[in-house]
Design a protein around this motif. Structure first.
Motif: not given
Length: 388
Positions: A80-108
């Motif tokens: 799973w550490p291999l996913l961290l760089p592309p995950l950060c890039v994906s969240l950064y590119r989608s930041r217009r929707h709000g990074v916090l809104n793109l994170l998984l809900p706590r219950r999930l």
């Protein structure tokens, strides 16, 4: 690392449907949408195929002297550490929707962590079976995961069976069961029948556990994955897939590290590397590349669950069957006899039956939708003509 009358709506599709406003009614003249797999589904399927080297390298580890079971389980889930760089890039590119809104809900996140623990146990049991069985045999037995996935998806996701899908499940179950007719034909030289049958049962249990985890991932995504804020109006990005895989990987890795510490795997690894059949350097290369291959496989499966359905993920795992057979014969020089040939044909027959059934079901659904739209259009026309 799955629908039967076709799949139930995927979590991504459910979210998108809920998020779209319904200000205007559907047009009566609109043509029914044709089923086409999205690019993310195709990408995920390719990742599953690229991860076919995972089971092969795990068998290489056991064949050349490896014996640490918790280490073998960790290889299947610790990439799973291999996913961290592309995950950060994906969240950064989608930041217009709000990074916090793109994170998984706590219950999930909590549900994914629990599922990661179950998956780690499944990987451990799969390691037990892989240690005792040839790759071609263990791969055939792993194909029974589709049957377990179908049953659990029926129970938890509410799938409906069609004749084609039921036929596929039966064939994909009977195919591997044929191997039990003559276990000595696939038993490695010098191995006792008891050890063979133990590995046989362990491989089946591993398939059952994996078949349970896959539909539960779909259930968790549908129940706890709804987003809020601006991100609720867009389909979940692939960052959702990577986050789910990361959380499950972290939880599963923690379980495997605990097991390795209890069993003394960390102290035993240098000695095992020194005695490895193809050299110390190759020992560590096998471990590293096996972890990478399994991560590609796991990410692809998670992508299929999120972007399509849990049964499609199980189907793609079944697709790996002929590829695993070829790799085992070429690289491990395993015997491929008539019993395995029959099991392989039955499994491929089941897979073909599922694909044909899916295509026929989609065509039938499109035809019914078209007929309903024609009837609605005619009714609307009659009402308008009767109006003064």
């Amino acid at each position: 690392m799955a629908t039967i009358t076709a799949a139930s709506p995927s979590p991504a599709a459910m979210h998108e449907t809920k998020a779209m406003p319904s200000d205007s009614p559907p047009s009566a003249n609109a043509s029914p949408a044709k089923y086409r797999p999205s690019l993310l589904v195709i990408f995920s399927a390719c990742l599953v195929l690229l991860g076919a080297g995972g089971p092969l390298l795990l068998r290489v580890y056991f064949v050349h002297g490896g014996s640490r079971l918790w280490l073998s389980a960790m290889l299947q889930i610790s990439g799973w550490p291999l996913l961290l760089p592309p995950l950060c890039v994906s969240l950064y590119r989608s930041r217009r929707h709000g990074v916090l809104n793109l994170l998984l809900p706590r219950r999930l996140v909590g549900a994914a962590a629990v599922l990661g623990v179950f998956y780690a146990v499944s990987c451990f049991v799969y390691g037990l079976g892989s240690q005792a069985l040839p790759l071609s045999t263990s791969s055939l037995l792993l194909a029974t995961q589709l049957a377990f996935t179908a049953v659990f998806a029926f129970l938890f996701v509410g799938l409906r069976f069609t004749p084609f899908s039921a036929n596929a499940v039966v064939l994909l179950t009977i195919g591997p069961a044929v191997l039990g007719v003559g276990p000595s034909s696939g038993k490695p030289a010098g191995q006792s029948s008891k050890a063979y049958w133990t590995g046989f049962c362990e491989a089946i249990v591993a398939a059952a556990l994996a078949g349970l985890v896959i539909p539960l991932v779909e259930v968790a995504m549908a129940k706890y994955g709804r987003r809020t804020g601006p991100a609720a109006r867009v389909p979940p990005p692939y960052a959702t897939v990577m986050q789910m895989q990361t959380v499950m990987g972290v939880a599963g890795t923690a379980v495997c590290l605990l097991g390795m510490a209890i069993k003394g795997d960390f102290q035993a690894m240098p000695k095992e590397a020194a005695a490895f059949g193809i050299g110390t350097t190759n020992y560590y290369l096998v471990l590293v590349w096996d972890a990478v291959s399994w991560q590609l496989l796991n990410l692809g499966i998670m992508g299929l669950i999120t972007c399509a359905s849990s049964l499609l993920a199980g189907i793609m795992i079944a697709v790996l069957l002929p590829l695993s057979q070829i790799l085992a014969v070429i690289f491990l020089h395993e015997k491929f006899d008539g019993t395995k040939g029959i099991a392989l044909v039955l499994s491929l027959w089941g897979f073909a039956s599922y694909l044909y059934g899916e295509k026929a079901q989609k065509k039938l659904e499109a035809q019914k939708m078209s007929e309903q739209e024609v009837a609605l259009s005619q009714k609307t026309a009659d009402v308008e003509s009767a109006a003064p």
